[in-house]
Design a protein around this motif. Structure first.
Motif, PDB file in Angstrom:
ATOM      1  N   ASP A   1       0.834  -1.210   0.000  1.00 27.65           N
ATOM      2  CA  ASP A   1       0.000   0.000   0.000  1.00 27.65           C
ATOM      3  C   ASP A   1       0.867   1.257   0.000  1.00 27.65           C
ATOM      4  O   ASP A   1       0.610   2.211  -0.740  1.00 27.65           O
ATOM      5  CB  ASP A   1      -0.919   0.008   1.223  1.00 27.65           C
ATOM      6  N   ARG A   2       1.888   1.258   0.844  1.00 26.89           N
ATOM      7  CA  ARG A   2       2.753   2.436   0.927  1.00 26.89           C
ATOM      8  C   ARG A   2       3.515   2.655  -0.374  1.00 26.89           C
ATOM      9  O   ARG A   2       3.721   3.790  -0.798  1.00 26.89           O
ATOM     10  CB  ARG A   2       3.723   2.293   2.092  1.00 26.89           C
ATOM     11  N   ALA A   3       3.931   1.565  -0.994  1.00 31.51           N
ATOM     12  CA  ALA A   3       4.633   1.688  -2.272  1.00 31.51           C
ATOM     13  C   ALA A   3       3.717   2.313  -3.319  1.00 31.51           C
ATOM     14  O   ALA A   3       4.146   3.154  -4.121  1.00 31.51           O
ATOM     15  CB  ALA A   3       5.116   0.311  -2.734  1.00 31.51           C
ATOM     16  N   ALA A   4       2.445   1.933  -3.301  1.00 28.57           N
ATOM     17  CA  ALA A   4       1.483   2.495  -4.256  1.00 28.57           C
ATOM     18  C   ALA A   4       1.275   3.984  -4.007  1.00 28.57           C
ATOM     19  O   ALA A   4       1.156   4.778  -4.945  1.00 28.57           O
ATOM     20  CB  ALA A   4       0.152   1.748  -4.149  1.00 28.57           C
ATOM     21  N   VAL A   5       1.238   4.383  -2.727  1.00 29.45           N
ATOM     22  CA  VAL A   5       1.072   5.798  -2.383  1.00 29.45           C
ATOM     23  C   VAL A   5       2.308   6.600  -2.795  1.00 29.45           C
ATOM     24  O   VAL A   5       2.206   7.685  -3.380  1.00 29.45           O
ATOM     25  CB  VAL A   5       0.807   5.958  -0.869  1.00 29.45           C
ATOM     26  N   LEU A   6       3.486   6.059  -2.491  1.00 25.11           N
ATOM     27  CA  LEU A   6       4.726   6.760  -2.837  1.00 25.11           C
ATOM     28  C   LEU A   6       4.880   6.926  -4.345  1.00 25.11           C
ATOM     29  O   LEU A   6       5.472   7.902  -4.814  1.00 25.11           O
ATOM     30  CB  LEU A   6       5.925   5.994  -2.270  1.00 25.11           C
ATOM     31  N   GLU A   7       4.333   6.011  -5.093  1.00 23.50           N
ATOM     32  CA  GLU A   7       4.456   6.061  -6.549  1.00 23.50           C
ATOM     33  C   GLU A   7       3.729   7.267  -7.143  1.00 23.50           C
ATOM     34  O   GLU A   7       4.154   7.816  -8.167  1.00 23.50           O
ATOM     35  CB  GLU A   7       3.905   4.765  -7.151  1.00 23.50           C
ATOM     36  N   VAL A   8       2.635   7.700  -6.506  1.00 18.29           N
ATOM     37  CA  VAL A   8       1.852   8.811  -7.065  1.00 18.29           C
ATOM     38  C   VAL A   8       2.164  10.149  -6.397  1.00 18.29           C
ATOM     39  O   VAL A   8       1.634  11.186  -6.807  1.00 18.29           O
ATOM     40  CB  VAL A   8       0.336   8.520  -6.953  1.00 18.29           C
ATOM     41  N   ARG A   9       3.015  10.150  -5.391  1.00 18.80           N
ATOM     42  CA  ARG A   9       3.344  11.405  -4.715  1.00 18.80           C
ATOM     43  C   ARG A   9       4.124  12.398  -5.583  1.00 18.80           C
ATOM     44  O   ARG A   9       3.908  13.606  -5.470  1.00 18.80           O
ATOM     45  CB  ARG A   9       4.126  11.127  -3.431  1.00 18.80           C
ATOM     46  N   PRO A  10       5.068  11.960  -6.427  1.00 20.06           N
ATOM     47  CA  PRO A  10       5.810  12.933  -7.247  1.00 20.06           C
ATOM     48  C   PRO A  10       4.906  13.828  -8.089  1.00 20.06           C
ATOM     49  O   PRO A  10       5.187  15.016  -8.261  1.00 20.06           O
ATOM     50  CB  PRO A  10       6.707  12.042  -8.117  1.00 20.06           C
ATOM     51  N   ALA A  11       3.815  13.273  -8.606  1.00 20.28           N
ATOM     52  CA  ALA A  11       2.887  14.084  -9.402  1.00 20.28           C
ATOM     53  C   ALA A  11       2.269  15.180  -8.539  1.00 20.28           C
ATOM     54  O   ALA A  11       2.069  16.317  -9.001  1.00 20.28           O
ATOM     55  CB  ALA A  11       1.797  13.198  -9.996  1.00 20.28           C
ATOM     56  N   PHE A  12       1.986  14.849  -7.287  1.00 19.82           N
ATOM     57  CA  PHE A  12       1.430  15.853  -6.375  1.00 19.82           C
ATOM     58  C   PHE A  12       2.443  16.970  -6.126  1.00 19.82           C
ATOM     59  O   PHE A  12       2.096  18.155  -6.132  1.00 19.82           O
ATOM     60  CB  PHE A  12       1.039  15.198  -5.053  1.00 19.82           C
ATOM     61  N   LEU A  13       3.696  16.595  -5.914  1.00 17.40           N
ATOM     62  CA  LEU A  13       4.738  17.594  -5.673  1.00 17.40           C
ATOM     63  C   LEU A  13       4.909  18.508  -6.886  1.00 17.40           C
ATOM     64  O   LEU A  13       5.144  19.715  -6.738  1.00 17.40           O
ATOM     65  CB  LEU A  13       6.059  16.894  -5.348  1.00 17.40           C
ATOM     66  N   THR A  14       4.785  17.956  -8.077  1.00 20.41           N
ATOM     67  CA  THR A  14       4.876  18.767  -9.295  1.00 20.41           C
ATOM     68  C   THR A  14       3.767  19.812  -9.331  1.00 20.41           C
ATOM     69  O   THR A  14       3.998  20.983  -9.667  1.00 20.41           O
ATOM     70  CB  THR A  14       4.786  17.866 -10.541  1.00 20.41           C
ATOM     71  N   GLU A  15       2.561  19.409  -8.963  1.00 20.59           N
ATOM     72  CA  GLU A  15       1.430  20.340  -8.966  1.00 20.59           C
ATOM     73  C   GLU A  15       1.579  21.402  -7.878  1.00 20.59           C
ATOM     74  O   GLU A  15       1.216  22.563  -8.081  1.00 20.59           O
ATOM     75  CB  GLU A  15       0.117  19.574  -8.771  1.00 20.59           C
ATOM     76  N   ILE A  16       2.107  21.012  -6.726  1.00 23.79           N
ATOM     77  CA  ILE A  16       2.335  21.982  -5.648  1.00 23.79           C
ATOM     78  C   ILE A  16       3.342  23.043  -6.091  1.00 23.79           C
ATOM     79  O   ILE A  16       3.187  24.241  -5.814  1.00 23.79           O
ATOM     80  CB  ILE A  16       2.841  21.267  -4.378  1.00 23.79           C
ATOM     81  N   THR A  17       4.388  22.616  -6.794  1.00 25.31           N
ATOM     82  CA  THR A  17       5.391  23.559  -7.295  1.00 25.31           C
ATOM     83  C   THR A  17       4.766  24.536  -8.283  1.00 25.31           C
ATOM     84  O   THR A  17       5.025  25.745  -8.243  1.00 25.31           O
ATOM     85  CB  THR A  17       6.542  22.798  -7.974  1.00 25.31           C
TER      86      THR A  17
END
Length: 290
Positions: free
Chosen positions: A68-84
């Motif tokens: 589960d954590r691996a699946a969450v970590l996989e989609v986090r970079p896209a969130f960071l891109t949007e935050i930037t």
């Protein structure tokens, strides 16, 4: 003789009986001890089996959590891109539109992502929210720029040229700050042939040279207060130039009077004026020529 033999036989029989009973008691004790050991062993075996079951379950849960954590970590970079991207948009919107609600929504989405450990869809939804916020900020800034261009353009053309929309926004904010919210503003290099950084027009608007957008806040505020003072002078121009007090106190110099009027508003320049001059100059702000 016979009696003695019988006595001896009885004694021997009694001794044998006692020995047999002692042996029986010993066997019972050994049996009890053996049963106790077997019972303890059975209990230990059950405990071991229970621990094995627990450990197997714990391993399965850990494997599930890791996946589960691996699946969450996989989609986090896209969130960071949007935050930037949103951070960049918010920086560009400073001084133009109110972004408080957008910032609060972004912080809420960010906290949701930080707290999430199992569901990647939660992170994806937060990413979509931040993307929408970025688009919203961009739309609001574009609307603001269009309004500024339409409302503030002077007779010479668009509101800005070399200073750009951000430079114009800074000068506009200074003019609004000193009380000129309803006064037109646009960039022009025509003030005194380009030698003056800004000038006021009797038509009720102010022109500024592009480079003053980079002035310090204090200097820019003073410049706008000074030019705004000229706008108010134009409103009483006839009475002002007929005033003996104006000639005696300011030498009939509108620049000196404008500096003093700026002092009254709380934006002093390099030229000061005394209390009597300030009191007289304050009247011009309310349309009174004493």
């Amino acid at each position: 003789m016979i009696r003695r033999f019988v006595s001896v036989s009885v004694a021997v029989a009694m001794m044998l009986s006692v020995g047999i009973m002692a042996r029986a008691n010993g066997l019972d004790a050994e049996r009890t001890e053996a049963v106790a050991e077997l019972t303890a062993l059975a209990g230990t075996t059950r405990t071991a089996l229970q621990r094995t079951d627990y450990l197997e379950g714990a391993v399965e849960r850990a494997e599930d959590d890791t996946a589960d954590r691996a699946a969450v970590l996989e989609v986090r970079p896209a969130f960071l891109t949007e935050i930037t991207a949103l951070s960049t948009a918010l920086a560009g919107a400073k001084g133009k539109v109110d972004t408080a609600a957008h910032r609060a929504a972004a912080l809420s989405a960010q906290q949701t992502v930080l707290d999430e450990r199992a569901d990647p869809d939660t992170v994806k939804n937060a990413t979509a929210t931040v993307h929408a916020l970025t688009a919203k900020v961009g739309e609001e800034v574009a609307t603001w720029q269009a309004v500024q261009l339409a409302q503030s353009a002077g007779p010479g053309g668009p509101a800005w040229s070399t200073s750009g929309p951000d430079g114009y926004a800074r000068v506009r904010a200074a003019l609004d700050r000193v009380g000129g919210g309803g006064v037109g503003l646009y960039e022009s290099s025509s003030c005194a042939g380009g030698n003056a950084p800004a000038c006021a027009n009797s038509g009720g608007y102010i022109k500024y040279r592009g480079d003053i957008a980079n002035w310090s806040e204090g200097r820019l505020n003073w410049a706008m207060a000074h030019e705004l003072a000229h706008i108010y002078q134009f409103r009483v121009w006839g009475a002002l130039n007929s005033s003996g007090a104006y000639r005696s106190m300011f030498g009939g110099d509108p620049e000196f009077l404008a500096n003093c009027m700026a002092v009254v508003r709380g934006y002093p320049g390099s030229v000061g004026c005394n209390g009597d001059q300030q009191a007289w100059a304050s009247g011009i702000w309310v349309g009174a020529v004493r």
